[in-house]
Design a protein around this motif. Sequence first.
Motif, PDB file in Angstrom:
ATOM      1  N   SER A   1       0.819  -1.228   0.000  1.00  0.00           N
ATOM      2  CA  SER A   1       0.000   0.000   0.000  1.00  0.00           C
ATOM      3  C   SER A   1       0.847   1.271   0.000  1.00  0.00           C
ATOM      4  O   SER A   1       0.339   2.350  -0.296  1.00  0.00           O
ATOM      5  CB  SER A   1      -0.967   0.004   1.192  1.00  0.00           C
ATOM      6  N   HIS A   2       2.142   1.161   0.283  1.00  0.00           N
ATOM      7  CA  HIS A   2       3.012   2.342   0.163  1.00  0.00           C
ATOM      8  C   HIS A   2       3.145   2.723  -1.305  1.00  0.00           C
ATOM      9  O   HIS A   2       3.107   3.896  -1.657  1.00  0.00           O
ATOM     10  CB  HIS A   2       4.402   2.058   0.741  1.00  0.00           C
ATOM     11  N   VAL A   3       3.316   1.688  -2.137  1.00  0.00           N
ATOM     12  CA  VAL A   3       3.450   1.906  -3.576  1.00  0.00           C
ATOM     13  C   VAL A   3       2.083   2.257  -4.169  1.00  0.00           C
ATOM     14  O   VAL A   3       1.970   3.160  -4.999  1.00  0.00           O
ATOM     15  CB  VAL A   3       4.022   0.622  -4.245  1.00  0.00           C
ATOM     16  N   GLN A   4       1.046   1.550  -3.705  1.00  0.00           N
ATOM     17  CA  GLN A   4      -0.283   1.696  -4.313  1.00  0.00           C
ATOM     18  C   GLN A   4      -1.024   2.964  -3.875  1.00  0.00           C
ATOM     19  O   GLN A   4      -1.759   3.549  -4.656  1.00  0.00           O
ATOM     20  CB  GLN A   4      -1.139   0.471  -3.956  1.00  0.00           C
ATOM     21  N   VAL A   5      -0.870   3.368  -2.606  1.00  0.00           N
ATOM     22  CA  VAL A   5      -1.669   4.492  -2.096  1.00  0.00           C
ATOM     23  C   VAL A   5      -0.802   5.646  -1.558  1.00  0.00           C
ATOM     24  O   VAL A   5      -0.961   6.790  -1.980  1.00  0.00           O
ATOM     25  CB  VAL A   5      -2.649   4.031  -0.974  1.00  0.00           C
ATOM     26  N   ALA A   6       0.115   5.340  -0.641  1.00  0.00           N
ATOM     27  CA  ALA A   6       0.848   6.410   0.057  1.00  0.00           C
ATOM     28  C   ALA A   6       1.646   7.290  -0.901  1.00  0.00           C
ATOM     29  O   ALA A   6       1.461   8.515  -0.921  1.00  0.00           O
ATOM     30  CB  ALA A   6       1.760   5.818   1.126  1.00  0.00           C
TER      31      ALA A   6
ATOM     32  N   PHE B   1       7.087  -5.775  -5.251  1.00  0.00           N
ATOM     33  CA  PHE B   1       7.014  -4.445  -5.859  1.00  0.00           C
ATOM     34  C   PHE B   1       8.412  -3.857  -6.094  1.00  0.00           C
ATOM     35  O   PHE B   1       8.581  -2.639  -6.162  1.00  0.00           O
ATOM     36  CB  PHE B   1       6.172  -3.509  -4.982  1.00  0.00           C
ATOM     37  N   ALA B   2       9.405  -4.758  -6.211  1.00  0.00           N
ATOM     38  CA  ALA B   2      10.805  -4.324  -6.323  1.00  0.00           C
ATOM     39  C   ALA B   2      11.010  -3.303  -7.439  1.00  0.00           C
ATOM     40  O   ALA B   2      11.749  -2.321  -7.266  1.00  0.00           O
ATOM     41  CB  ALA B   2      11.707  -5.528  -6.527  1.00  0.00           C
ATOM     42  N   THR B   3      10.348  -3.501  -8.586  1.00  0.00           N
ATOM     43  CA  THR B   3      10.528  -2.590  -9.717  1.00  0.00           C
ATOM     44  C   THR B   3      10.098  -1.169  -9.348  1.00  0.00           C
ATOM     45  O   THR B   3      10.765  -0.203  -9.715  1.00  0.00           O
ATOM     46  CB  THR B   3       9.729  -3.087 -10.944  1.00  0.00           C
ATOM     47  N   ASP B   4       8.981  -1.052  -8.616  1.00  0.00           N
ATOM     48  CA  ASP B   4       8.520   0.282  -8.195  1.00  0.00           C
ATOM     49  C   ASP B   4       9.521   0.940  -7.253  1.00  0.00           C
ATOM     50  O   ASP B   4       9.814   2.131  -7.369  1.00  0.00           O
ATOM     51  CB  ASP B   4       7.159   0.186  -7.498  1.00  0.00           C
ATOM     52  N   TRP B   5      10.052   0.139  -6.291  1.00  0.00           N
ATOM     53  CA  TRP B   5      11.040   0.704  -5.357  1.00  0.00           C
ATOM     54  C   TRP B   5      12.302   1.106  -6.097  1.00  0.00           C
ATOM     55  O   TRP B   5      12.886   2.156  -5.830  1.00  0.00           O
ATOM     56  CB  TRP B   5      11.375  -0.305  -4.249  1.00  0.00           C
ATOM     57  N   GLN B   6      12.713   0.252  -7.068  1.00  0.00           N
ATOM     58  CA  GLN B   6      13.969   0.502  -7.792  1.00  0.00           C
ATOM     59  C   GLN B   6      13.852   1.636  -8.805  1.00  0.00           C
ATOM     60  O   GLN B   6      14.780   2.416  -8.981  1.00  0.00           O
ATOM     61  CB  GLN B   6      14.425  -0.777  -8.518  1.00  0.00           C
ATOM     62  N   GLU B   7      12.699   1.716  -9.474  1.00  0.00           N
ATOM     63  CA  GLU B   7      12.600   2.629 -10.619  1.00  0.00           C
ATOM     64  C   GLU B   7      11.730   3.859 -10.367  1.00  0.00           C
ATOM     65  O   GLU B   7      11.787   4.812 -11.126  1.00  0.00           O
ATOM     66  CB  GLU B   7      12.010   1.892 -11.846  1.00  0.00           C
ATOM     67  N   LYS B   8      10.855   3.800  -9.382  1.00  0.00           N
ATOM     68  CA  LYS B   8       9.823   4.831  -9.345  1.00  0.00           C
ATOM     69  C   LYS B   8       9.858   5.765  -8.127  1.00  0.00           C
ATOM     70  O   LYS B   8       9.993   6.977  -8.286  1.00  0.00           O
ATOM     71  CB  LYS B   8       8.457   4.135  -9.410  1.00  0.00           C
ATOM     72  N   LEU B   9       9.727   5.191  -6.921  1.00  0.00           N
ATOM     73  CA  LEU B   9       9.459   6.052  -5.762  1.00  0.00           C
ATOM     74  C   LEU B   9      10.544   7.092  -5.499  1.00  0.00           C
ATOM     75  O   LEU B   9      10.239   8.260  -5.230  1.00  0.00           O
ATOM     76  CB  LEU B   9       9.186   5.214  -4.509  1.00  0.00           C
ATOM     77  N   TRP B  10      11.805   6.700  -5.581  1.00  0.00           N
ATOM     78  CA  TRP B  10      12.868   7.676  -5.278  1.00  0.00           C
ATOM     79  C   TRP B  10      12.940   8.762  -6.331  1.00  0.00           C
ATOM     80  O   TRP B  10      13.311   9.901  -6.035  1.00  0.00           O
ATOM     81  CB  TRP B  10      14.217   6.989  -5.077  1.00  0.00           C
ATOM     82  N   LYS B  11      12.526   8.415  -7.578  1.00  0.00           N
ATOM     83  CA  LYS B  11      12.517   9.434  -8.641  1.00  0.00           C
ATOM     84  C   LYS B  11      11.423  10.458  -8.384  1.00  0.00           C
ATOM     85  O   LYS B  11      11.454  11.561  -8.917  1.00  0.00           O
ATOM     86  CB  LYS B  11      12.309   8.769 -10.011  1.00  0.00           C
ATOM     87  N   GLN B  12      10.430  10.075  -7.577  1.00  0.00           N
ATOM     88  CA  GLN B  12       9.352  11.000  -7.207  1.00  0.00           C
ATOM     89  C   GLN B  12       9.713  11.815  -5.966  1.00  0.00           C
ATOM     90  O   GLN B  12       8.876  12.516  -5.419  1.00  0.00           O
ATOM     91  CB  GLN B  12       8.057  10.210  -6.951  1.00  0.00           C
TER      92      GLN B  12
END
Length: 344
Positions: free
Chosen positions: A57-62, A87-98
Motif C-alpha cells: 500500500s506504500h506503492v499503491q496508495v501512500a 514491488f521491487a521494480t517500483d522501489w527501484q525505478e519509481k518512488l525515489w525518482k518522485q
Amino acid sequence: MGRMSRSFFFATTVLCLLFCSSLLPGQTPQVGETRVAKWKDDRKAAFLLMFDDSWPSHVQVAAPELVKRGLVATFYINPGKGEYLKFATDWQEKLWKQGMVYGNHTMTHKGVKDLENAEWEIGECARIIREMVPGKAERLVSYGQPGVDKDAWNITPAQLEELLKKHHMIDRPPFTGHGAVYHLKTTEEMLALADKAIASGGMEYLVVHGVERTTPRLGYQDFWPLPQAVFFPLLDALKERSDRGDLWITDHISQHQYETERNAAVTKVVEAGEKAIKLQLTTTADPKYYDLPLTWVTRVPAGWKKVKVVHEGKEQKVSVQPDHTVRFDALPDGKLLLLQQEDG
Ligand SMILES: [Zn+2]
C-alpha cells in the motif's frame, strides 16, 4: 504618593523593564547582519512522515497521494522481504525518482541472530539503498529499528551503535508516541503533533505502517492500515501548513543534516556597504556528510529592491522583504558569498 499612583508607577516600571530594552536605539539591525534560519526557507518547524516495512500500500496508495500534493516521506524498506520483492521494480525505478527517500529497516525484518547476521541485515540494506539511488557513495542513510521480539534481536546496543557508525547511518527518533493507528488514531491527533512543532519551532514526526487500500480489493489490508478518511485529510492539512510557510515537510536525513549544520554554523560579515555585502558562511559539521544548503537571512540597505546572490560562480536573484532582509539558500562551505543590488 497615593496608593493608586504608587501601583501605577510600579506597573509602568515593570512594563518598561520588560519592553523598553528591545526599543533601545543601539539594537537596530545592521546592514549585513546575517542569521541562519532555524529550518529551511525560514519555516517555523520540521515535520517527517515515515512509512515502515515496505508494504504494497506504500506503492499503491501512500506514494501516489504524496506525489499529488508535492509532499515527500521517508520509506523504511526491507529489500529481502516478500512484500518488497513483489514491488521491487517500483522501489527501484519509481518512488525515489518522485522524491521519496529510503531508510534502512534491515533486510528481512526478522531480527538478528548474531553480530555477523546483523552486519548483513543492516549493512546489506544500506548497500542496496546507496546502489539503488544515485548519490555520494558514503552519504548518510536513516535507520529505523524494526520492532521484533526481544529474543530475535541478538546484538547489544553498543554493537548496534558500532554498526550504524560503520555504515554511516543515523538512528531515527523512537516509535513511542508517534505510531499512526497504534498511538494516534484521528487526523486531529496527528495534526496536533505538527502544530506542537510549529508552536515550539521544533521537529515532529509520524510513523505509518499500512495504508488502507480500496483498489485493488484484495479482501485484506496491510499491517495497521491507516484509513484513507484519516490519511488524506491529514496530507491536505500538512500541505496547507507547508504552503503557508509554517512546516518544512522533509525526510529524516535532510532534517538531521539541516539541524546539525545549523547548530554548528558560523556567520562572518566580511564587508557590508551600500553597494555590496560580502559574507563567509561556514559550519563546523563534517562536509563529507553534511552538505545540505542552509537558508540564511541577511539585512540589506534600505534602498535595495532586488538582490543578486553570487556564490561559487552561481547566481540567484531574490526579492527584498518589507523588513529589508533577503532570504537565500547556500552551502556553508566558507567560500565568499556576494550580495549585490540588482539594477532595474
Ligand atoms: Zn517495522
